[in-house]
Write a protein that holds these residues in place. Structure first.
Motif, mmCIF file in Angstrom:
data_model
loop_
_atom_site.group_PDB
_atom_site.id
_atom_site.type_symbol
_atom_site.label_atom_id
_atom_site.label_comp_id
_atom_site.label_asym_id
_atom_site.label_seq_id
_atom_site.Cartn_x
_atom_site.Cartn_y
_atom_site.Cartn_z
ATOM 1 N N SER A 30 0.829 -1.208 0.000
ATOM 2 C CA SER A 30 0.000 0.000 0.000
ATOM 3 C C SER A 30 0.860 1.253 0.000
ATOM 4 C CB SER A 30 -0.920 0.000 1.222
ATOM 5 O OG SER A 30 -1.870 -1.041 1.153
ATOM 6 N N CYS A 31 1.958 1.226 0.753
ATOM 7 C CA CYS A 31 2.856 2.382 0.801
ATOM 8 C C CYS A 31 3.550 2.599 -0.538
ATOM 9 C CB CYS A 31 3.883 2.204 1.914
ATOM 10 S SG CYS A 31 3.181 2.262 3.578
ATOM 11 N N TRP A 32 3.785 1.513 -1.276
ATOM 12 C CA TRP A 32 4.377 1.658 -2.611
ATOM 13 C C TRP A 32 3.359 2.222 -3.602
ATOM 14 C CZ3 TRP A 32 3.036 -0.874 -7.212
ATOM 15 C CH2 TRP A 32 3.915 -0.655 -8.289
ATOM 16 N N VAL A 33 2.135 1.744 -3.541
ATOM 17 C CA VAL A 33 1.106 2.236 -4.458
ATOM 18 C C VAL A 33 0.830 3.710 -4.223
ATOM 19 C CG1 VAL A 33 -1.315 2.023 -5.163
ATOM 20 C CG2 VAL A 33 0.028 -0.036 -4.712
ATOM 21 N N ALA A 166 1.707 -13.139 -0.301
ATOM 22 C CA ALA A 166 2.050 -12.524 0.979
ATOM 23 C C ALA A 166 2.761 -11.200 0.702
ATOM 24 C CB ALA A 166 2.951 -13.445 1.793
ATOM 25 N N SER A 167 2.300 -10.142 1.350
ATOM 26 C CA SER A 167 2.841 -8.817 1.055
ATOM 27 C C SER A 167 3.837 -8.329 2.095
ATOM 28 C CB SER A 167 1.697 -7.801 0.936
ATOM 29 O OG SER A 167 0.976 -7.723 2.163
ATOM 30 N N VAL A 194 8.865 -6.580 -2.312
ATOM 31 C CA VAL A 194 8.573 -7.841 -2.991
ATOM 32 C C VAL A 194 7.341 -8.462 -2.359
ATOM 33 C CG1 VAL A 194 10.985 -8.256 -3.595
ATOM 34 C CG2 VAL A 194 10.063 -9.212 -1.467
ATOM 35 N N MET A 195 6.679 -9.307 -3.150
ATOM 36 C CA MET A 195 5.579 -10.113 -2.663
ATOM 37 C C MET A 195 5.937 -11.571 -2.929
ATOM 38 S SD MET A 195 2.373 -7.842 -4.088
ATOM 39 C CE MET A 195 1.140 -8.588 -3.021
ATOM 40 N N TRP A 196 5.337 -12.468 -2.157
ATOM 41 C CA TRP A 196 5.650 -13.881 -2.287
ATOM 42 C C TRP A 196 4.397 -14.655 -2.706
ATOM 43 C CZ3 TRP A 196 7.292 -10.877 1.843
ATOM 44 C CH2 TRP A 196 8.679 -10.673 1.921
#
Length: 204
Positions: A30-33, A166-167, A194-196
């Motif tokens: 969310s902070c990246w978006v 997973a965020s 990154v997300m997993w």
């Protein structure tokens, strides 16, 4: 703490949107978006509302009885699970439509949806856990575990696998405790976290 799980409906929409806005506003993705705090405060709720509406339209939402935690789920059938970067399981160019609805000037809204769609496993049929959120003050009370236990029991009963992204490291560890394992390479957001992608086969 009541950990009873129930199925949410349209009357719960606003409560679920508010919960996810509070629970995930400081999540790395969310902070990246929405890098600017003030802009995030103004637009993040719209993004959560869009995902809630997707779940209500094409899947379902489980919540604890007082809507202090929620799990959004979308069944993905093998026949319609091919995602090519233009789709997110909700029709052609869903990422562009998501951006238009949430924050038209913000290309990261669309890019996030395209990254998730491109990485999504095409087969076999499975249940896609699109989002899970818990009221911040209750995040160690076992509510997420209660939701996952209920959802995975239902998946197992139907012989369905489950998939999620997973965020953050906390959500990754939680998923691993429930039998999820990494499924493919990490999803790197440009200049961001990154997300997993994680997959769990049904327990027979």
């Amino acid at each position: 703490m009541d950990r009873t799980v129930r199925r949410a409906g349209e009357p719960d929409r606003e409560a679920v949107v508010g919960l996810l806005d509070r629970a995930l506003r400081e999540d790395p993705v969310s902070c990246w978006v929405f890098p600017a705090v003030s802009h995030r405060a103004a637009r993040h709720r719209r993004l959560m509302a869009a995902f809630v509406d997707r779940a209500l339209e094409g899947g379902f939402i489980d919540v604890t009885v007082n809507v202090s935690a929620a799990l959004l789920q979308v069944p993905v059938h093998e026949a319609d699970s091919r995602l090519d970067g233009r789709e997110s399981g909700f029709g052609v160019d869903a990422p562009a439509r998501l951006r238009e609805a949430v924050d038209p000037g913000n290309e990261r809204v669309e890019l996030l949806d395209r990254v998730l769609a491109t990485a999504h496993p095409p087969t076999p049929a499975h249940c896609y856990f699109t989002m899970i959120g818990v009221t911040p003050s209750l995040q160690s009370a076992g509510l997420a575990s209660a939701l996952l236990t209920c959802a995975l029991e239902q998946c197992d009963g139907k012989g369905l696998a489950a998939y999620l992204e997973a965020s953050n490291t906390r959500s990754r560890r939680l998923a691993e405790r429930f039998g999820f394992r990494l499924h493919g390479p990490e999803l790197a957001l440009p200049g961001g976290p990154v997300m997993w992608p994680m997959w769990r086969d049904p327990s027979r």
